[in-house]
Design an enzyme around this catalytic site. Structure first.
Site, PDB file in Angstrom:
ATOM      1  N   CYS A 225       0.900  -1.040  -0.058  1.00  0.00           N
ATOM      2  CA  CYS A 225      -0.022   0.006   0.023  1.00  0.00           C
ATOM      3  C   CYS A 225       0.804   1.083  -0.197  1.00  0.00           C
ATOM      4  CB  CYS A 225      -0.870   0.140   1.107  1.00  0.00           C
ATOM      5  SG  CYS A 225      -1.924  -1.537   1.497  1.00  0.00           S
ATOM      6  N   GLY A 230       7.000   7.257   0.289  1.00  0.00           N
ATOM      7  CA  GLY A 230       7.771   7.515   1.253  1.00  0.00           C
ATOM      8  C   GLY A 230       8.445   6.336   2.136  1.00  0.00           C
ATOM      9  N   LYS A 231       7.997   5.489   2.411  1.00  0.00           N
ATOM     10  CA  LYS A 231       8.355   4.398   3.148  1.00  0.00           C
ATOM     11  C   LYS A 231       9.176   3.495   2.376  1.00  0.00           C
ATOM     12  CE  LYS A 231       4.694   4.457   6.622  1.00  0.00           C
ATOM     13  NZ  LYS A 231       4.041   5.694   5.977  1.00  0.00           N
ATOM     14  N   ASP A 287       1.296  -0.751   4.835  1.00  0.00           N
ATOM     15  CA  ASP A 287       0.625   0.348   5.513  1.00  0.00           C
ATOM     16  C   ASP A 287      -0.633   0.509   5.008  1.00  0.00           C
ATOM     17  OD1 ASP A 287       0.310   2.701   7.034  1.00  0.00           O
ATOM     18  OD2 ASP A 287       1.709   3.984   5.728  1.00  0.00           O
ATOM     19  N   CYS A 340      -1.365   4.410  10.791  1.00  0.00           N
ATOM     20  CA  CYS A 340      -1.233   5.506  11.575  1.00  0.00           C
ATOM     21  C   CYS A 340      -2.558   5.742  12.421  1.00  0.00           C
ATOM     22  CB  CYS A 340      -1.143   6.776  10.590  1.00  0.00           C
ATOM     23  SG  CYS A 340      -2.212   6.950   9.187  1.00  0.00           S
TER      24      CYS A 340
END
Length: 386
Positions: A225, A230-231, A287, A340
């Site tokens: 996902c 960014g990850k 994520d 998150c």
């Protein structure tokens, strides 16, 4: 724009948000039709709107109906604004305060938690003793964090380069790559350090989560996902390997090729059909879509639009993604589940359900980060095949 005109504009935009429109959409539309507003005007209006939305319950004066004007009056009263100067029938500014408003502002403000009522008991159960500090943190702006790209330099080199262009930063203890911006956040994207890939914008909790992954050179990694990517970029800065990104909405990945080039790494973007033909991955990072309750300081209107039915729908999506990703994990590989969110339903409960259904996996690491630490709320679990 005068300070009074900025306040009146915020009042009008808040009315649109209270009517159900997303704050970002409302602010963007206003900026496009208001060419007279400079960058400082846009920033000031945005700050007014978002400060109100962070504290929507606690800034509403007792005895006034909830609307943009009442909320702005309450915000400015609490923050020490000069109400007589701002509400003085000035051109383009708000009307003078009425006797009813003046009286309401003289009373004590309600001691309200700045969250929808339905979610309060759920967060109390999830956060325990941390609940009070978290509900205080959610009322304030989130800091701006940058990630030093270890593939291009050290954290100290990144800070030195940023300082030379007027962006003042400090190292954060939350991760070895984390930099918190003290001054000049709006200039970051124009700096040479950013343009050349020495830094990326990324919250410290995400950086800490990546720093704790069982990464080693030669691994094949899938960010399932991936969103903006960014990850996966953060993982690619820590090891040499093969990196693949996928997202159900390919549009979210449209900037990743340019970001990867800037960072000096290669990330292959694969569709669902292409993934089915791939051999297993050593690490699959999920994520998943979530409530975002750990990031509500950054998008405060999201908490007022989030409902119990939304939570129920999300938990089904999360469970489905975990089930789908099992097939991508090679023997002895690791499935990473992350959100998150601060809700148990999206975190510990999802992990427990997955482990009940998949006895071949075990959880060997689980961690939460909290807003009171200065970062976004974040959750991660490492699920490894036995």
């Amino acid at each position: 724009m005068t300070p009074a005109a900025r306040v009146q504009t915020a009042i009008e935009l808040l009315q649109e948000v209270l009517g159900g429109l997303p704050a970002e959409k409302v602010l963007t539309a206003w900026a496009r039709r208001s060419r007279f507003a400079g960058s400082k005007d846009r920033a000031a209006v945005r700050d007014h709107v978002f400060d109100v939305l962070r504290r929507r319950r606690s800034v509403l004066p007792t005895g006034l109906n909830e609307n943009g004007r009442a909320l702005m009056l309450g915000l400015l009263r609490q923050d020490g604004g000069d109400l007589d100067a701002l509400f003085a029938d000035l051109p383009y500014g708000p009307e003078a305060m009425s006797e009813i408003e003046t009286e309401a502002l003289s009373r004590p403000f309600p001691n309200q938690v700045d969250l929808p009522e339905w979610i309060v008991p759920r967060l109390e159960a999830a956060l325990g003793d941390a609940f009070g500090a978290e509900t205080t943190a959610i009322q304030h702006r989130a800091p701006v964090f940058l990630r030093a790209n270890l593939g291009k330099g050290t954290r100290q080199q990144a800070q030195t380069a940023l300082a030379a262009e007027g962006v003042v930063c400090e190292s954060s203890p939350l991760a070895d790559t984390a930099i918190v911006v003290q001054n000049g956040a709006r200039r970051v994207a124009q700096t040479k350090a950013y343009r050349e890939g020495l830094v990326e914008v990324q919250d410290a909790s995400s950086q800490a989560a990546i720093a704790g992954l069982p990464l080693r050179d030669g691994m094949r990694v899938l960010d399932y996902c991936a969103g903006g990517g960014g990850k996966v970029l953060a993982m690619a800065a820590r090891m040499k390997g093969q990196f693949v990104a996928h997202d159900a909405n390919p549009q979210r990945l449209r900037d990743l090729p340019a970001r990867a080039k800037r960072a000096g790494v290669r990330v292959d973007i694969l569709s669902k059909e292409q993934l089915r033909r791939e051999p297993g991955f050593d690490l699959v990072f999920c994520d998943v879509p979530c409530s975002g309750s750990g990031t509500w300081r950054r998008s405060p209107d999201a908490k007022w639009r989030f409902s119990e039915s939304d939570l129920g729908a999300l938990t089904k999506v999360q469970a489905d993604i975990l089930e789908r990703c099992v097939s991508y994990v090679k023997q002895d590989g690791t499935l990473i589940y992350a959100t998150c969110s601060q809700l148990r339903e999206e975190n510990e409960d999802q992990v427990a359900r997955f482990l009940r259904d998949h006895g071949e996996f075990e959880c060997n690491h689980m961690q939460r980060w909290y807003m009171q630490q200065g970062c976004d709320g974040f959750f991660i679990a490492h699920l490894t095949q036995r």
